[in-house]
Write a protein that holds these residues in place. Structure first.
Motif, mmCIF file in Angstrom:
data_model
loop_
_atom_site.group_PDB
_atom_site.id
_atom_site.type_symbol
_atom_site.label_atom_id
_atom_site.label_comp_id
_atom_site.label_asym_id
_atom_site.label_seq_id
_atom_site.Cartn_x
_atom_site.Cartn_y
_atom_site.Cartn_z
ATOM 1 N N PRO A 183 0.778 -1.244 0.000
ATOM 2 C CA PRO A 183 0.000 0.000 0.000
ATOM 3 C C PRO A 183 0.809 1.293 0.000
ATOM 4 C CG PRO A 183 -1.017 -1.592 1.451
ATOM 5 C CD PRO A 183 0.272 -2.207 0.994
ATOM 6 N N SER A 184 2.012 1.286 0.575
ATOM 7 C CA SER A 184 2.788 2.524 0.656
ATOM 8 C C SER A 184 3.551 2.845 -0.628
ATOM 9 C CB SER A 184 3.785 2.442 1.817
ATOM 10 O OG SER A 184 4.725 1.397 1.596
ATOM 11 N N LYS A 185 3.554 1.941 -1.591
ATOM 12 C CA LYS A 185 4.289 2.190 -2.825
ATOM 13 C C LYS A 185 3.565 3.243 -3.675
ATOM 14 C CE LYS A 185 7.062 -1.144 -1.648
ATOM 15 N NZ LYS A 185 8.328 -0.821 -0.962
ATOM 16 N N PRO A 186 4.298 3.892 -4.591
ATOM 17 C CA PRO A 186 3.637 4.880 -5.452
ATOM 18 C C PRO A 186 2.423 4.320 -6.189
ATOM 19 C CG PRO A 186 5.999 5.170 -5.594
ATOM 20 C CD PRO A 186 5.779 3.932 -4.761
ATOM 21 N N LEU A 187 2.495 3.067 -6.639
ATOM 22 C CA LEU A 187 1.323 2.373 -7.166
ATOM 23 C C LEU A 187 1.109 1.141 -6.303
ATOM 24 C CD1 LEU A 187 -0.904 2.203 -9.340
ATOM 25 C CD2 LEU A 187 0.655 0.768 -10.682
ATOM 26 N N GLY A 188 0.140 1.226 -5.403
ATOM 27 C CA GLY A 188 -0.077 0.152 -4.446
ATOM 28 C C GLY A 188 -1.505 -0.340 -4.450
ATOM 29 N N CYS A 189 -1.714 -1.471 -3.781
ATOM 30 C CA CYS A 189 -3.077 -1.981 -3.594
ATOM 31 C C CYS A 189 -3.453 -1.794 -2.133
ATOM 32 C CB CYS A 189 -3.167 -3.440 -4.041
ATOM 33 S SG CYS A 189 -2.034 -4.590 -3.229
ATOM 34 N N TYR A 190 -4.454 -2.529 -1.653
ATOM 35 C CA TYR A 190 -4.866 -2.428 -0.251
ATOM 36 C C TYR A 190 -4.549 -3.720 0.496
ATOM 37 C CZ TYR A 190 -7.324 1.889 -1.481
ATOM 38 O OH TYR A 190 -7.624 3.169 -1.911
ATOM 39 N N VAL A 238 -5.848 -1.804 -7.952
ATOM 40 C CA VAL A 238 -4.748 -1.247 -8.736
ATOM 41 C C VAL A 238 -5.254 -0.682 -10.064
ATOM 42 C CG1 VAL A 238 -2.510 -1.702 -9.816
ATOM 43 C CG2 VAL A 238 -3.084 -2.795 -7.643
ATOM 44 N N LEU A 239 -6.232 -1.354 -10.679
ATOM 45 C CA LEU A 239 -6.822 -0.830 -11.915
ATOM 46 C C LEU A 239 -7.408 0.556 -11.698
ATOM 47 C CD1 LEU A 239 -8.533 -4.044 -13.329
ATOM 48 C CD2 LEU A 239 -6.828 -2.659 -14.532
ATOM 49 N N ALA A 240 -8.097 0.742 -10.586
ATOM 50 C CA ALA A 240 -8.671 2.056 -10.284
ATOM 51 C C ALA A 240 -7.575 3.088 -10.051
ATOM 52 C CB ALA A 240 -9.587 1.958 -9.061
ATOM 53 N N LYS A 241 -6.512 2.691 -9.365
ATOM 54 C CA LYS A 241 -5.436 3.634 -9.048
ATOM 55 C C LYS A 241 -4.617 4.039 -10.276
ATOM 56 C CE LYS A 241 -4.496 2.691 -4.181
ATOM 57 N NZ LYS A 241 -3.390 2.665 -3.214
ATOM 58 N N MET A 242 -4.583 3.186 -11.287
ATOM 59 C CA MET A 242 -3.785 3.499 -12.470
ATOM 60 C C MET A 242 -4.265 4.767 -13.179
ATOM 61 S SD MET A 242 -2.566 -0.041 -14.299
ATOM 62 C CE MET A 242 -1.461 0.870 -15.395
#
Length: 365
Positions: A183-190, A238-242
């Protein structure tokens, strides 16, 4: 003030996240569901490689990469002593020997000038790490690997996914690229998650088998593997965060520039404070904004008094960790890594820091 602000990010995409998770709940394919394949295709396209394989964590991704290359007992894998333990941990777990080389004084990534001396006839791979948001000097490392019989290079890009090296994206720079969706990465999941990238068809197929217990087809297990599958709900996240990722990288660079311009004028720089350096030809995603301070404890206390969170990562380098005592290293073996470990301090870094919050941070300098 948040050190890593996931709440502000979530507010922007909460509706999309909930919609995507609801779709997973409706189709019920919670492991390796259609969102996983969709994400793998998007990530491969984003990076610019033929194959992407999502996996259960950034740690498992390194293990799968090593397994796919056939590395095991009696082999050596070269990496750095200044990183999160999983990098060397997976080398040791597979039965190989972690061989450390020191880091560069400016970028704090693997120093290519020290790499060649560490290569032996037992070396089976090189594993550089992209610390704090930028890649190592992958061009130089790849050239040395090619010179020594085309040694495979595994890029540990857990902190630099989205960065570029001479115009090429991280994870497209070597035999295998590996990243983390912690989660803390620039592109992370939960939760936990990771991904592997390669242009090699055979390696991609082997990693795919290893991810599902070495299974080539149902009831057929020609190689040893593990349970390295990625959860479908995490793929949906992750798809949403992209959709935000590229804009967030822009803002991270703006925050880093604001920090750098203000802190560079500080008297602390005259007293030995060292600001982060992005190498020529590199871009950074600024996973962290890290400085070196000979008075780290005093600076940490000053930030704490101002209610500003700060973190000192990797305060004990890997060659001095008890678990690696059998390698026979001692204080002084890797002086640059030891200095960075003892002086490094990271400021709040996320795309949602306001200008007022940035001013509050730099006001402590």
């Amino acid at each position: 003030m948040e050190f890593i602000d996931l709440k502000s990010q979530q507010a922007l995409i909460r509706e999309d996240i909930e919609k995507r998770i609801a779709a997973v709940l409706d189709h019920g394919r919670y492991v390796l569901g259609p969102e996983v394949e969709e994400l793998e295709e998007k990530l491969a396209d984003y990076v610019g490689v033929k194959h992407c394989l999502t996996v259960s964590s950034g740690t498992d991704s390194l293990l799968i990469a090593l397994m796919a290359l056939g590395i095991g007992p009696g082999d050596e894998v070269i990496t750095v002593p200044y990183t999160w333990i999983s990098t060397a941990e997976m080398i040791a777990l597979i039965g190989a020997k972690p061989v450390f080389v020191d880091i560069d004084e400016k970028t704090w990534n693997m120093d290519p000038e020290k790499l060649e001396a560490a290569i032996t006839d037992k070396t089976k791979a090189i594993m550089p790490v992209g610390i704090y948001g930028q890649t190592a000097d992958m061009a130089a490392i790849n050239a040395i690997a090619a010179k020594h019989g085309n040694l495979p290079v595994i890029e540990d890009a857990a902190q630099c996914f989205g960065a570029t090296h001479h115009g090429v994206k991280s994870c497209a720079l070597s035999t295998i690229g590996s990243t983390s969706f912690f989660p803390s990465k620039p592109l992370g999941c939960y939760g936990d998650g990771g991904a592997l990238f390669t242009n090699d068809d055979e390696i991609a197929q082997m990693m795919k088998q290893i991810r599902v217990h070495g299974q080539a087809q149902k009831h057929q297990h020609p190689v040893l593997g593990l349970n390295g599958r990625f959860d479908t709900i995490q793929a949906a996240v992750v798809l949403a965060k992209m959709s935000l990722f590229d804009n967030e990288i822009v803002r991270r660079n703006q925050v880093a520039a604001a920090y750098g311009e203000s802190i560079a004028a500080s008297e602390l720089v005259q007293r030995g404070l060292q600001l982060p350096h992005v190498a020529e030809g590199n871009t950074s995603v600024w996973a962290q904004y890290t400085m070196l301070s000979p008075d780290r404890d005093a600076l940490h206390e000053k930030l704490k008094e101002a209610n500003i969170p700060a973190v000192s990562y990797y305060a004990v380098p890997l060659h001095l960790q008890p678990v690696f005592a059998y390698l026979g290293h001692q204080q002084g073996d890797f002086p640059v890594a030891e200095r960075v470990a003892s002086e490094g301090i990271s400021l709040p870094m996320n795309p949602y820091l306001s200008d007022d919050e940035i001013a509050q941070v730099v006001g402590c300098f």
